[in-house]
Motif scaffolding. Structure first.
Motif, PDB file in Angstrom:
ATOM      1  N   TYR A 133       3.094  68.322  23.029  1.00 57.97           N
ATOM      2  CA  TYR A 133       5.247  68.165  22.956  1.00 57.97           C
ATOM      3  C   TYR A 133       5.473  67.883  21.542  1.00 57.97           C
ATOM      4  O   TYR A 133       4.929  67.249  20.182  1.00 57.97           O
ATOM      5  CB  TYR A 133       5.758  67.155  24.257  1.00 57.97           C
ATOM      6  CG  TYR A 133       5.188  67.450  25.615  1.00 57.97           C
ATOM      7  CD1 TYR A 133       6.160  68.087  26.477  1.00 57.97           C
ATOM      8  CD2 TYR A 133       4.374  67.289  25.480  1.00 57.97           C
ATOM      9  CE1 TYR A 133       6.333  68.553  27.787  1.00 57.97           C
ATOM     10  CE2 TYR A 133       4.150  67.497  27.590  1.00 57.97           C
ATOM     11  CZ  TYR A 133       4.421  68.175  28.532  1.00 57.97           C
ATOM     12  OH  TYR A 133       4.763  68.059  29.666  1.00 57.97           O
ATOM     13  N   LYS A 134       7.146  69.054  21.948  1.00 58.83           N
ATOM     14  CA  LYS A 134       7.449  68.220  20.033  1.00 58.83           C
ATOM     15  C   LYS A 134       9.370  67.659  20.865  1.00 58.83           C
ATOM     16  O   LYS A 134       9.372  67.880  21.774  1.00 58.83           O
ATOM     17  CB  LYS A 134       7.260  69.416  19.647  1.00 58.83           C
ATOM     18  CG  LYS A 134       6.055  70.460  19.115  1.00 58.83           C
ATOM     19  CD  LYS A 134       5.848  69.328  18.165  1.00 58.83           C
ATOM     20  CE  LYS A 134       5.364  70.527  17.993  1.00 58.83           C
ATOM     21  NZ  LYS A 134       4.280  69.492  17.338  1.00 58.83           N
ATOM     22  N   ILE A 135       9.882  67.031  19.975  1.00 58.41           N
ATOM     23  CA  ILE A 135      11.133  66.775  20.069  1.00 58.41           C
ATOM     24  C   ILE A 135      11.696  67.185  18.377  1.00 58.41           C
ATOM     25  O   ILE A 135      11.082  66.558  17.293  1.00 58.41           O
ATOM     26  CB  ILE A 135      10.667  65.231  20.621  1.00 58.41           C
ATOM     27  CG1 ILE A 135      12.905  64.807  20.621  1.00 58.41           C
ATOM     28  CG2 ILE A 135      11.005  64.348  19.148  1.00 58.41           C
ATOM     29  CD1 ILE A 135      13.136  63.715  21.249  1.00 58.41           C
ATOM     30  N   LEU A 144       3.578  59.999  14.245  1.00 55.96           N
ATOM     31  CA  LEU A 144       3.989  60.623  12.413  1.00 55.96           C
ATOM     32  C   LEU A 144       3.805  62.009  12.758  1.00 55.96           C
ATOM     33  O   LEU A 144       4.296  62.315  11.505  1.00 55.96           O
ATOM     34  CB  LEU A 144       2.801  58.982  12.485  1.00 55.96           C
ATOM     35  CG  LEU A 144       3.285  57.639  12.704  1.00 55.96           C
ATOM     36  CD1 LEU A 144       2.266  56.474  11.141  1.00 55.96           C
ATOM     37  CD2 LEU A 144       4.978  57.580  11.551  1.00 55.96           C
ATOM     38  N   SER A 145       2.949  62.345  13.500  1.00 62.61           N
ATOM     39  CA  SER A 145       2.806  63.834  13.357  1.00 62.61           C
ATOM     40  C   SER A 145       3.923  64.415  13.202  1.00 62.61           C
ATOM     41  O   SER A 145       4.862  64.725  14.262  1.00 62.61           O
ATOM     42  CB  SER A 145       1.763  63.930  13.764  1.00 62.61           C
ATOM     43  OG  SER A 145       1.472  64.306  15.237  1.00 62.61           O
ATOM     44  N   GLY A 146       3.825  66.007  13.233  1.00 59.66           N
ATOM     45  CA  GLY A 146       5.058  66.335  14.014  1.00 59.66           C
ATOM     46  C   GLY A 146       4.842  68.215  13.166  1.00 59.66           C
ATOM     47  O   GLY A 146       3.224  68.899  12.619  1.00 59.66           O
ATOM     48  N   SER A 173       9.422  66.505  15.887  1.00 60.04           N
ATOM     49  CA  SER A 173       7.923  65.183  15.648  1.00 60.04           C
ATOM     50  C   SER A 173       7.530  65.228  17.014  1.00 60.04           C
ATOM     51  O   SER A 173       7.406  66.155  17.931  1.00 60.04           O
ATOM     52  CB  SER A 173       8.739  64.497  15.513  1.00 60.04           C
ATOM     53  OG  SER A 173       9.271  63.786  14.467  1.00 60.04           O
ATOM     54  N   ASP A 174       5.524  65.371  16.570  1.00 57.18           N
ATOM     55  CA  ASP A 174       4.894  65.236  18.728  1.00 57.18           C
ATOM     56  C   ASP A 174       5.573  64.300  19.293  1.00 57.18           C
ATOM     57  O   ASP A 174       6.314  63.139  18.734  1.00 57.18           O
ATOM     58  CB  ASP A 174       3.343  65.129  17.976  1.00 57.18           C
ATOM     59  CG  ASP A 174       3.131  66.041  16.993  1.00 57.18           C
ATOM     60  OD1 ASP A 174       3.360  67.193  17.221  1.00 57.18           O
ATOM     61  OD2 ASP A 174       1.719  66.394  16.652  1.00 57.18           O
ATOM     62  N   CYS A 175       5.166  64.366  20.346  1.00 56.17           N
ATOM     63  CA  CYS A 175       6.072  63.210  21.549  1.00 56.17           C
ATOM     64  C   CYS A 175       4.980  64.061  22.332  1.00 56.17           C
ATOM     65  O   CYS A 175       4.646  63.803  23.076  1.00 56.17           O
ATOM     66  CB  CYS A 175       7.133  63.093  21.117  1.00 56.17           C
ATOM     67  SG  CYS A 175       7.923  64.736  22.401  1.00 56.17           S
TER      68      CYS A 175
END
Length: 116
Positions: free
Chosen positions: A66-68, A16-18, A5-7
């Motif tokens: 950033y992603k998680i 909500l995007s990723g 997920s994008d963060c």
């Protein structure tokens, strides 16, 4: 498949995007998974940039995105076979070695399946 997920940089504000990547293999020296991508500039690419520790990580050098890691997923009803699992043949010393197995550095996907 690995789902991210994008963060923000804290990993708390998840959007909500990723991103989704297919797990291609693993780098031995970094204990990092290699993701197989197909929508980066109309190219098939291998990337060791995916981090699976559950903390936010930057996806670019400027640290503006950033992603998680959210988890590994499979299609509903798909039964995982032994050949689907990573083994010693899917472990690489370098990303260059992984690309050599693909017999290409990248593939232009903007015109279908033909390569450059």
């Amino acid at each position: 498949m690995a789902v991210f997920s994008d963060c923000d940089s804290t990993g708390i504000n998840i959007k909500l995007s990723g991103h989704v990547t297919l797990v291609y293999g693993k780098l031995l020296d970094k204990n990092t998974y290699i993701g197989l991508g197909g929508n980066q500039g109309d190219m098939i690419t291998l990337s060791p940039n995916y981090q699976f520790h559950g903390k936010a990580f930057p996806m670019n050098r400027k640290k503006t995105a950033y992603k998680i890691f959210r988890g590994f997923y499979k299609p509903k009803g798909y039964l995982i076979k032994e050949e689907d699992k990573l083994n010693a043949n899917d472990e690489y010393a370098t990303l260059k070695d992984a690309n050599a197995k693909l017999k290409q550095k990248t593939q232009d996907t903007s015109k279908g399946e033909s390569s450059r």
